[in-house]
Enzyme design. Structure first.
Site, PDB file in Angstrom:
ATOM      1  N   SER A 129       0.828  -1.209   0.000  1.00 33.31           N
ATOM      2  CA  SER A 129       0.000   0.000   0.000  1.00 33.31           C
ATOM      3  C   SER A 129       0.860   1.255   0.000  1.00 33.31           C
ATOM      4  CB  SER A 129      -0.859  -0.009   1.263  1.00 33.31           C
ATOM      5  OG  SER A 129      -1.335   1.282   1.549  1.00 33.31           O
ATOM      6  N   GLU A 131       0.225   3.623   1.727  1.00 29.08           N
ATOM      7  CA  GLU A 131       0.255   4.015   3.139  1.00 29.08           C
ATOM      8  C   GLU A 131       1.634   3.706   3.753  1.00 29.08           C
ATOM      9  OE1 GLU A 131      -2.391   5.536   4.594  1.00 29.08           O
ATOM     10  OE2 GLU A 131      -1.756   5.425   6.683  1.00 29.08           O
ATOM     11  N   TYR A 153      -1.799   0.390  10.575  1.00 34.30           N
ATOM     12  CA  TYR A 153      -2.070  -0.285   9.298  1.00 34.30           C
ATOM     13  C   TYR A 153      -0.836  -0.209   8.393  1.00 34.30           C
ATOM     14  CZ  TYR A 153      -3.676  -0.853   4.519  1.00 34.30           C
ATOM     15  OH  TYR A 153      -3.782  -1.256   3.214  1.00 34.30           O
TER      16      TYR A 153
HETATM   17  N1  GDD Z   1     -12.278   7.517   5.924  1.00 34.27           N
HETATM   18  C1  GDD Z   1     -12.342   8.852   6.078  1.00 34.27           C
HETATM   19  N2  GDD Z   1     -13.457   9.416   6.649  1.00 34.27           N
HETATM   20  N3  GDD Z   1     -11.298   9.608   5.657  1.00 34.27           N
HETATM   21  C2  GDD Z   1     -11.396  10.940   5.801  1.00 34.27           C
HETATM   22  C3  GDD Z   1     -12.512  11.570   6.359  1.00 34.27           C
HETATM   23  C4  GDD Z   1     -13.586  10.764   6.814  1.00 34.27           C
HETATM   24  O1  GDD Z   1     -14.601  11.249   7.331  1.00 34.27           O
HETATM   25  N4  GDD Z   1     -12.310  12.901   6.322  1.00 34.27           N
HETATM   26  C5  GDD Z   1     -11.123  13.113   5.782  1.00 34.27           C
HETATM   27  N5  GDD Z   1     -10.550  11.919   5.453  1.00 34.27           N
HETATM   28  C6  GDD Z   1      -9.216  11.748   4.877  1.00 34.27           C
HETATM   29  C7  GDD Z   1      -8.316  10.803   5.674  1.00 34.27           C
HETATM   30  O2  GDD Z   1      -7.792  11.474   6.820  1.00 34.27           O
HETATM   31  C8  GDD Z   1      -7.274  10.468   4.609  1.00 34.27           C
HETATM   32  O3  GDD Z   1      -6.306  11.477   4.560  1.00 34.27           O
HETATM   33  C9  GDD Z   1      -8.078  10.489   3.302  1.00 34.27           C
HETATM   34  O4  GDD Z   1      -9.317  11.128   3.596  1.00 34.27           O
HETATM   35  C10 GDD Z   1      -8.359   9.114   2.705  1.00 34.27           C
HETATM   36  O5  GDD Z   1      -8.907   8.293   3.709  1.00 34.27           O
HETATM   37  P1  GDD Z   1      -9.480   6.837   3.361  1.00 34.27           P
HETATM   38  O6  GDD Z   1     -10.442   6.903   2.253  1.00 34.27           O
HETATM   39  O7  GDD Z   1      -9.944   6.229   4.639  1.00 34.27           O
HETATM   40  O8  GDD Z   1      -8.213   6.064   2.748  1.00 34.27           O
HETATM   41  P2  GDD Z   1      -6.692   5.947   3.271  1.00 34.27           P
HETATM   42  O9  GDD Z   1      -5.860   6.808   2.369  1.00 34.27           O
HETATM   43  O10 GDD Z   1      -6.581   6.155   4.715  1.00 34.27           O
HETATM   44  O11 GDD Z   1      -6.368   4.413   2.977  1.00 34.27           O
HETATM   45  C11 GDD Z   1      -6.810   3.763   1.800  1.00 34.27           C
HETATM   46  O12 GDD Z   1      -5.780   3.780   0.830  1.00 34.27           O
HETATM   47  C12 GDD Z   1      -4.622   3.016   1.148  1.00 34.27           C
HETATM   48  C13 GDD Z   1      -3.630   3.184   0.003  1.00 34.27           C
HETATM   49  O13 GDD Z   1      -2.886   4.359   0.248  1.00 34.27           O
HETATM   50  C14 GDD Z   1      -7.201   2.343   2.173  1.00 34.27           C
HETATM   51  O14 GDD Z   1      -7.819   1.719   1.055  1.00 34.27           O
HETATM   52  C15 GDD Z   1      -6.004   1.508   2.543  1.00 34.27           C
HETATM   53  O15 GDD Z   1      -6.401   0.160   2.785  1.00 34.27           O
HETATM   54  C16 GDD Z   1      -5.015   1.575   1.376  1.00 34.27           C
HETATM   55  O16 GDD Z   1      -3.878   0.776   1.645  1.00 34.27           O
END
Ligand code: GDD
Length: 350
Positions: A129, A131, A153
């Protein structure tokens, strides 16, 4: 067409379902590992693979148990194994880092150990990832960029990546990691920010909700479409030598821009409905991710087919289709949901 047999862990998830479809279309015999509880509750747990159930073989096993994983590899010979199963919600990993580590690290280790023991000829894909890049050391991030994970994670994925590399080097197994940047689509879980936004925007348009509460609107992510990204997984396992690849669109956008575009698709102004809520902030955030997939382009011949506007549009249209049908309208209202609370010995802030 091929006569290969593939095993997918995490087949019920977004990526697993797209990958299963693509492998079936290529002529593969597709098997998937699912938890026993999922078999008892197929209507809820198998929504993403319901249309594939008569074409795939599901095996009940737990990635938390080595004997259970071992028994799957004792039963059939596989040509390729795609290890996608994980606790993949970053925010949840801050709430319960122990479960995330156990599932993500041990699960990967069990699959690799069983492969080495029983099927060293089987090619192995690990779902790495972006991440893992965390507090990024260079921009854009590529295969050689050092890791600096910022969440339990992310740490678990670095460990899985290192396990995968070590099995490749120590035991000569064909093991690869895809370093996939964020990938989304209409099958995305509701807790991830893109689906949370598209689902809420449609609800607001339909008068089913009045606001959307989000955390950090300035975080930048490199978003692509999951159907494009799983295609790269298969390509990685068809190469003459095992290697690791970044898969990304090469563009980054803020969460705010995603909101703007999603609400804009519905002729709404996101600023009228989106409220910032501290509960959705993370203890440590990744400010910006943007990947350089030139190695994948050059060696795998991989290019994404979706643009950022295509992705948002497809997600809005899909949520519109679901929410305008009375039968499917009552799916969970993410507008008011906060990360699931676990019963912990001592309550701590998110
Ligand atoms: N989930 C979520 N909910 N994220 C939020 C929110 C909210 O209300 N508000 C802002 N965000 C911001 C998070 O702080 C983060 O910076 C961004 O939106 C994306 O969050 P997510 O969609 O939860 O994805 P992620 O980037 O943390 O992780 C995803 O991508 C990774 C690859 O980089 C996941 O799919 C991981 O499993 C994956 O490895």
């Amino acid at each position: 067409m091929t006569s290969k047999r593939a095993l997918i862990t995490g087949i019920t998830g977004q990526d697993g379902s797209y990958l299963a479809e693509q492998l079936l279309a290529q002529g593969y015999e597709v098997h998937g590992i699912v938890r026993r509880v999922a078999l008892e509750d197929p209507e809820r747990r198998f929504t993403r693979i319901a249309h594939l159930l008569d074409k795939i073989t599901l095996q009940a096993a737990s990635l938390e148990s080595y004997p259970s994983v071992f028994s799957v590899f004792s039963g059939h010979t596989f040509d390729e194994c795609y290890h996608l199963a994980a606790q993949s919600f970053v925010a949840e990993s801050f709430q319960d880092g122990f479960s995330t580590m156990n599932t993500n690290i041990n699960g990967t280790h069990y699959v690799l150990a069983a492969l080495k023991e029983l099927q060293p000829q089987c090619r192995f894909y690990f779902a790495g990832s972006s991440e893992m890049f965390g507090k990024v050391r260079e921009t854009p991030q590529r295969e050689t960029t050092p890791f600096y994970p910022r969440s339990p994670y992310g740490i678990s994925k670095v460990a899985g990546f290192e396990l995968t590399r070590n099995y490749r080097e120590a035991y000569n197994l064909f093991c690869v990691s895809g370093l996939l940047f964020n990938h989304e689509g209409p099958r995305r879980g509701f807790e991830f920010v893109t689906r949370k936004i598209t689902n809420a925007a449609v609800r607001i348009k339909l008068g089913l909700a009045s606001e959307l509460r989000l955390g950090n609107l300035e975080a930048r992510r490199d978003w692509g479409h999951a159907a494009d990204y799983v295609r790269a997984m298969r390509l990685m396992l068809q190469q003459p030598e095992p290697d690791d690849y970044v898969i990304a669109s090469g563009e980054s956008h803020t969460v705010r821009e995603f909101c703007e575009r999603a609400f804009g698709e519905l002729d709404l102004d996101y600023a009228d409905f989106v409220k910032v809520d501290q509960r959705f902030y993370r203890p440590t955030e990744i400010d910006e991710l943007v990947g350089d997939a030139s190695k994948a382009r050059r060696i795998l011949g991989w290019t994404p087919t979706y643009t950022f506007p295509d992705l948002v549009k497809e997600m809005i249209e899909a949520d519109w289709a679901v929410l305008t049908q009375p039968a499917t309208r009552n799916i969970q209202d993410m507008n008011v949901r906060v990360p699931i609370k676990k019963v912990l010995p001592k309550e701590r802030p998110n």
